[in-house]
Design an enzyme around this catalytic site. Structure first.
Site, PDB file in Angstrom:
ATOM      1  N   LYS A 145       0.853  -1.192   0.000  1.00  0.00           N
ATOM      2  CA  LYS A 145       0.000   0.000   0.000  1.00  0.00           C
ATOM      3  C   LYS A 145       0.880   1.230   0.000  1.00  0.00           C
ATOM      4  O   LYS A 145       1.990   1.203   0.559  1.00  0.00           O
ATOM      5  CB  LYS A 145      -0.883   0.018   1.251  1.00  0.00           C
ATOM      6  CG  LYS A 145      -2.131   0.844   1.099  1.00  0.00           C
ATOM      7  CD  LYS A 145      -3.177   0.079   0.321  1.00  0.00           C
ATOM      8  CE  LYS A 145      -4.436   0.867   0.129  1.00  0.00           C
ATOM      9  NZ  LYS A 145      -5.511   0.040  -0.420  1.00  0.00           N
ATOM     10  N   GLY A 189     -26.625   3.069  -0.024  1.00  0.00           N
ATOM     11  CA  GLY A 189     -25.553   3.704  -0.800  1.00  0.00           C
ATOM     12  C   GLY A 189     -25.647   3.299  -2.260  1.00  0.00           C
ATOM     13  O   GLY A 189     -25.115   2.257  -2.657  1.00  0.00           O
ATOM     14  N   GLY A 235     -24.226   4.113  -5.052  1.00  0.00           N
ATOM     15  CA  GLY A 235     -23.120   4.658  -5.840  1.00  0.00           C
ATOM     16  C   GLY A 235     -22.580   3.598  -6.780  1.00  0.00           C
ATOM     17  O   GLY A 235     -23.323   2.707  -7.216  1.00  0.00           O
ATOM     18  N   ASN A 236     -21.270   3.668  -7.060  1.00  0.00           N
ATOM     19  CA  ASN A 236     -20.681   2.718  -8.011  1.00  0.00           C
ATOM     20  C   ASN A 236     -20.922   1.273  -7.578  1.00  0.00           C
ATOM     21  O   ASN A 236     -21.540   0.483  -8.307  1.00  0.00           O
ATOM     22  CB  ASN A 236     -19.177   3.013  -8.165  1.00  0.00           C
ATOM     23  CG  ASN A 236     -18.466   1.965  -9.005  1.00  0.00           C
ATOM     24  OD1 ASN A 236     -18.241   0.842  -8.570  1.00  0.00           O
ATOM     25  ND2 ASN A 236     -18.158   2.299 -10.245  1.00  0.00           N
ATOM     26  N   ALA A 237     -20.453   0.921  -6.388  1.00  0.00           N
ATOM     27  CA  ALA A 237     -20.567  -0.469  -5.933  1.00  0.00           C
ATOM     28  C   ALA A 237     -22.043  -0.860  -5.771  1.00  0.00           C
ATOM     29  O   ALA A 237     -22.463  -1.928  -6.235  1.00  0.00           O
ATOM     30  CB  ALA A 237     -19.796  -0.659  -4.635  1.00  0.00           C
ATOM     31  N   GLY A 238     -22.834  -0.010  -5.137  1.00  0.00           N
ATOM     32  CA  GLY A 238     -24.235  -0.322  -4.839  1.00  0.00           C
ATOM     33  C   GLY A 238     -25.084  -0.498  -6.086  1.00  0.00           C
ATOM     34  O   GLY A 238     -25.909  -1.417  -6.178  1.00  0.00           O
TER      35      GLY A 238
HETATM   36  P1  NAD Z   1     -19.570   6.022  -4.385  1.00  0.00           P
HETATM   37  O1  NAD Z   1     -19.153   7.362  -3.881  1.00  0.00           O
HETATM   38  O2  NAD Z   1     -19.717   5.784  -5.840  1.00  0.00           O
HETATM   39  O3  NAD Z   1     -20.982   5.624  -3.704  1.00  0.00           O
HETATM   40  C1  NAD Z   1     -21.291   5.802  -2.363  1.00  0.00           C
HETATM   41  C2  NAD Z   1     -22.788   6.026  -2.264  1.00  0.00           C
HETATM   42  O4  NAD Z   1     -23.139   6.037  -0.884  1.00  0.00           O
HETATM   43  C3  NAD Z   1     -23.269   7.342  -2.849  1.00  0.00           C
HETATM   44  O5  NAD Z   1     -24.438   7.113  -3.612  1.00  0.00           O
HETATM   45  C4  NAD Z   1     -23.621   8.175  -1.616  1.00  0.00           C
HETATM   46  O6  NAD Z   1     -24.680   9.070  -1.876  1.00  0.00           O
HETATM   47  C5  NAD Z   1     -24.022   7.100  -0.653  1.00  0.00           C
HETATM   48  N1  NAD Z   1     -23.947   7.493   0.751  1.00  0.00           N
HETATM   49  C6  NAD Z   1     -22.970   8.165   1.392  1.00  0.00           C
HETATM   50  N2  NAD Z   1     -23.286   8.339   2.693  1.00  0.00           N
HETATM   51  C7  NAD Z   1     -24.468   7.733   2.869  1.00  0.00           C
HETATM   52  C8  NAD Z   1     -25.304   7.564   3.979  1.00  0.00           C
HETATM   53  N3  NAD Z   1     -24.984   8.039   5.184  1.00  0.00           N
HETATM   54  N4  NAD Z   1     -26.468   6.876   3.818  1.00  0.00           N
HETATM   55  C9  NAD Z   1     -26.828   6.378   2.619  1.00  0.00           C
HETATM   56  N5  NAD Z   1     -26.061   6.519   1.531  1.00  0.00           N
HETATM   57  C10 NAD Z   1     -24.904   7.183   1.644  1.00  0.00           C
HETATM   58  O7  NAD Z   1     -18.544   5.010  -3.726  1.00  0.00           O
HETATM   59  P2  NAD Z   1     -18.260   3.473  -4.122  1.00  0.00           P
HETATM   60  O8  NAD Z   1     -17.069   3.415  -4.983  1.00  0.00           O
HETATM   61  O9  NAD Z   1     -19.515   2.826  -4.544  1.00  0.00           O
HETATM   62  O10 NAD Z   1     -17.820   2.921  -2.704  1.00  0.00           O
HETATM   63  C11 NAD Z   1     -18.766   2.609  -1.698  1.00  0.00           C
HETATM   64  C12 NAD Z   1     -18.097   1.725  -0.658  1.00  0.00           C
HETATM   65  O11 NAD Z   1     -17.601   0.572  -1.299  1.00  0.00           O
HETATM   66  C13 NAD Z   1     -16.903   2.347   0.055  1.00  0.00           C
HETATM   67  O12 NAD Z   1     -16.861   1.859   1.382  1.00  0.00           O
HETATM   68  C14 NAD Z   1     -15.724   1.808  -0.716  1.00  0.00           C
HETATM   69  O13 NAD Z   1     -14.556   1.774   0.079  1.00  0.00           O
HETATM   70  C15 NAD Z   1     -16.227   0.410  -1.011  1.00  0.00           C
HETATM   71  N6  NAD Z   1     -15.500  -0.189  -2.128  1.00  0.00           N
HETATM   72  C16 NAD Z   1     -15.654   0.269  -3.398  1.00  0.00           C
HETATM   73  C17 NAD Z   1     -14.932  -0.311  -4.419  1.00  0.00           C
HETATM   74  C18 NAD Z   1     -15.084   0.143  -5.841  1.00  0.00           C
HETATM   75  O14 NAD Z   1     -14.414  -0.431  -6.699  1.00  0.00           O
HETATM   76  N7  NAD Z   1     -15.930   1.122  -6.140  1.00  0.00           N
HETATM   77  C19 NAD Z   1     -14.059  -1.381  -4.146  1.00  0.00           C
HETATM   78  C20 NAD Z   1     -13.927  -1.848  -2.836  1.00  0.00           C
HETATM   79  C21 NAD Z   1     -14.674  -1.237  -1.837  1.00  0.00           C
END
Ligand code: NAD
Length: 424
Positions: free
Chosen positions: A113, A226, A228-231
């Site tokens: 890291k 959430g 976002g991307n992952a969700g």
């Molecule tokens: P993102 O910013 O695309 O999405 C996050 C979502 O969560 C957004 O829609 C935001 O509005 C929502 N959010 C934030 N606070 C909130 C709350 N209090 N209540 C409800 N919704 C809320 O981020 P992402 O890339 O999807 O990452 C989300 C999680 O997944 C993080 O913990 C990240 O570390 C983890 N993660 C992501 C990846 C990846 O490749 N994208 C990989 C490993 C882990």
């Protein structure tokens, strides 16, 4: 800042947390004390001072780190984060967790890291480029396609990865070496399927968990915190498996529709309106209600520390798939285990990202481009096996899936160290 494999680890010193976790795992699996000592320390840590000419002509000196925890199973792998609160101990802890993560999915990589203490939002693009290139130059002798392959992390992305790839390539023979770093844009060797990889991985582990619990996906209801991307990708892909998405949320609020949302329409609506709130046919609920909504699968995909001792006993689901890092606190973990909720821990549920990074590296080494279908097929194979391995370990050790995943990872790394032996 947190990033967890054991639920909430938002303690002052994440490295102490990582060591405690290793200690507990060592007891559980009866780890050789010598191997335990080796695994307690990164193999190498580099601290670099990075002088950067700022746009106004002044000179700023930033501090950067690269921690290489263990490479017994293959080259170090792990992201580089830009954040004002980066500390050496955080980077060391994250490098250890990367060792476990790669071992859980059984890819031939170790854990590393990196980080730079900076606030990227206060830097111009040119300043960010100069900082990134200086960092790449400063760590160039310890990274490389067969030694250590960095990737993006918090506040870094395709842009930084392109500059690092270019700087490294210029320094080391002046020919393109995309295989030194992953998370690159597609046109310089990034992999198809990377954007969806985390959500896809979540959906694969959910499918396998449902099989173990004899729940047909057609009967499953899913709640996503959430969007976002992952969700979003996780929701879309579990819907493709037959499940119904009944509640979702983002920072602006949460909505429910017991009849199920059409995920594609919801994604379109979210993109246009910047929130899921107000989507047709939905009713508003609170974030707390969202988490305790009765469902088959709960996917926390937002932040850490969402499922705590205060709400864990009210969680009304059979499976929790942790797309987010560290959404569940250790106290909540115990309550969920007692209540027979199957928690697919973050290190396993969201490992689709690192797995497709591994594919990107393989494609670059072989000078190949894989089709998206091929990427997805291989991801499915790797994550299905990883899920089954962790599931079997949780039965073998009579413990929760989180502890089981670390136990099987430590065992794999320990075996590699033993087989290779200590030289001289
Ligand atoms: P993102 O910013 O695309 O999405 C996050 C979502 O969560 C957004 O829609 C935001 O509005 C929502 N959010 C934030 N606070 C909130 C709350 N209090 N209540 C409800 N919704 C809320 O981020 P992402 O890339 O999807 O990452 C989300 C999680 O997944 C993080 O913990 C990240 O570390 C983890 N993660 C992501 C990846 C990846 O490749 N994208 C990989 C490993 C882990």
């Amino acid at each position: 800042m947190t990033n967890s494999v054991l639920g909430n680890n938002s303690v002052d010193n994440p490295y102490q947390m990582a060591l405690k976790q290793l200690e507990e795992t060592a007891k559980l699996i009866n780890l050789d004390p010598g191997i335990h000592k080796i695994l307690s320390k990164p193999k190498r840590i580099l601290t670099v001072s990075l002088p950067v000419k700022m746009d106004d002509g002044s000179i700023e000196v930033f501090t950067g780190y690269r921690s290489q925890h263990n490479d017994a199973r293959g080259p170090f792998k792990g992201g580089i984060r830009y954040h004002p609160q980066v500390t050496l101990e955080e980077v060391m802890a994250l490098s250890m967790w990367m060792t476990w993560k790669c071992a859980i999915v059984d890819i031939p990589l170790g854990g590393g890291k990196g980080g730079i203490i900076c606030n990227p939002k206060e830097l111009s693009k040119m300043e960010r480029e100069r900082l990134t290139r200086r960092y790449a130059y400063s760590i160039a002798d310890i990274i490389g396609p067969h030694t250590d392959i960095p990737a993006p992390d918090v506040y870094t992305g395709g842009e930084e990865m392109s500059w690092i790839m270019d700087t490294y390539s210029m320094l080391k023979g002046n020919y393109a070496q995309p295989e030194v770093i992953t998370g690159k844009p597609i046109s310089i060797g990034g992999s198809l399927g990377r954007t969806e990889a985390t959500g896809r991985g979540v959906s694969i582990t959910v499918r396998e968990a449902a099989k173990k619990l004899n729940i047909p996906m057609n009967d499953a209801t899913v709640v996503v915190q959430g969007f976002g991307n992952a969700g979003q990708f996780a929701a879309k892909l579990v819907e493709e498996q037959g499940a119904k998405i009944i509640a979702v949320s983002d920072t602006k609020g949460a909505i429910i529709n017991k009849n199920g949302f059409k995920t594609n329409e919801l994604i379109k609506y979210k993109n246009e309106n910047k929130s899921v709130k107000g989507f047709k046919g939905s009713t508003d609920i609170t974030n707390e209600d969202l988490l305790t909504t009765e469902c088959t699968v709960l996917i926390p995909a937002a932040l850490e520390n969402q499922i705590t001792k205060d709400n864990a006993s009210k969680i009304n689901t059979k499976i929790i798939a942790e797309a987010a890092n560290g959404p569940t606190t250790p106290e909540a973990d115990d309550i969920l285990y007692q209540n027979k909720v199957l928690v697919i821990p973050d290190v396993l549920a969201n490992s689709g990202g690192v797995t497709v990074s591994y594919f990107e590296w393989l494609q670059n080494l072989r000078r190949e481009y894989w089709t998206e279908n091929y990427v997805n097929e291989r991801l499915d194979g790797i994550l299905t096996k990883a899920f089954v391995d962790v599931y079997n370990a949780h039965l073998q050790y009579n413990t929760n899936m989180r502890t089981a995943s670390i136990a099987s990872a430590v065992q794999r790394v320990a075996e590699a160290i033993k087989l290779r032996g200590i030289w001289p």
